[in-house]
Design an enzyme around this catalytic site. Structure first.
Site, PDB file in Angstrom:
ATOM      1  N   SER A  94      -4.664   1.931   3.675  1.00 51.29           N
ATOM      2  CA  SER A  94      -3.718   0.993   2.776  1.00 51.29           C
ATOM      3  C   SER A  94      -2.426   1.096   3.259  1.00 51.29           C
ATOM      4  CB  SER A  94      -3.855   1.094   1.397  1.00 51.29           C
ATOM      5  OG  SER A  94      -5.216   1.426   0.919  1.00 51.29           O
ATOM      6  N   ALA A  99       4.214   5.010  -2.070  1.00 52.40           N
ATOM      7  CA  ALA A  99       5.601   4.805  -2.186  1.00 52.40           C
ATOM      8  C   ALA A  99       6.112   5.488  -3.150  1.00 52.40           C
ATOM      9  CB  ALA A  99       6.082   3.186  -2.020  1.00 52.40           C
ATOM     10  N   ILE A 149       1.508   2.306   3.540  1.00 53.78           N
ATOM     11  CA  ILE A 149       2.309   2.847   2.376  1.00 53.78           C
ATOM     12  C   ILE A 149       2.510   1.853   1.341  1.00 53.78           C
ATOM     13  CG2 ILE A 149       4.471   4.186   1.762  1.00 53.78           C
ATOM     14  CD1 ILE A 149       4.191   5.527   4.445  1.00 53.78           C
ATOM     15  N   HIS A 150       1.805   1.580   0.415  1.00 52.53           N
ATOM     16  CA  HIS A 150       1.891   0.480  -0.598  1.00 52.53           C
ATOM     17  C   HIS A 150       2.334   1.366  -1.981  1.00 52.53           C
ATOM     18  CE1 HIS A 150      -1.581   2.130  -2.679  1.00 52.53           C
ATOM     19  NE2 HIS A 150      -2.115   2.612  -1.303  1.00 52.53           N
ATOM     20  N   ALA A 151       2.359   0.513  -2.809  1.00 57.89           N
ATOM     21  CA  ALA A 151       3.120   0.836  -4.293  1.00 57.89           C
ATOM     22  C   ALA A 151       2.787   2.336  -4.699  1.00 57.89           C
ATOM     23  CB  ALA A 151       2.480   0.103  -5.582  1.00 57.89           C
TER      24      ALA A 151
END
Length: 88
Positions: free
Chosen positions: A12, A19, A14-16
């Site tokens: 995925s 992060a 570096i998503h929410a």
């Protein structure tokens, strides 16, 4: 100053969630910590900054830390990236 380059391996990117984990780790240190991707550099202590980069799988990122605890910060971030399966 400490500097290290990583390759993002998480499917995925570096998503929410990742992060947030990186920002929380970086925020434990007094050093200035920057994340660079695709010619843009942001403060790694800023969730909005990190999210704005839209880092995908396969991306090469660079983290730099400057300050009294730069080496410790880099070690913690390297450990977090590995433990979370984000980058190598």
């Amino acid at each position: 100053m400490a500097e290290k380059t990583f390759k993002v391996v998480s499917d995925s990117g570096i998503h929410a969630r990742p992060a947030t984990i990186l920002v929380q780790t970086a925020s434990k240190f007094n050093s200035e910590i920057q994340l660079e991707y695709n010619g843009k550099t942001v403060n790694l202590k800023s969730i909005m900054g990190v999210m704005s980069l839209g880092i995908p799988k396969g991306a090469t990122i660079k983290i730099t830390a400057e300050g009294a605890d730069a080496a410790e910060a880099m070690a913690a971030l390297t450990d977090t990236l590995a433990k979370e399966g984000l980058a190598e």
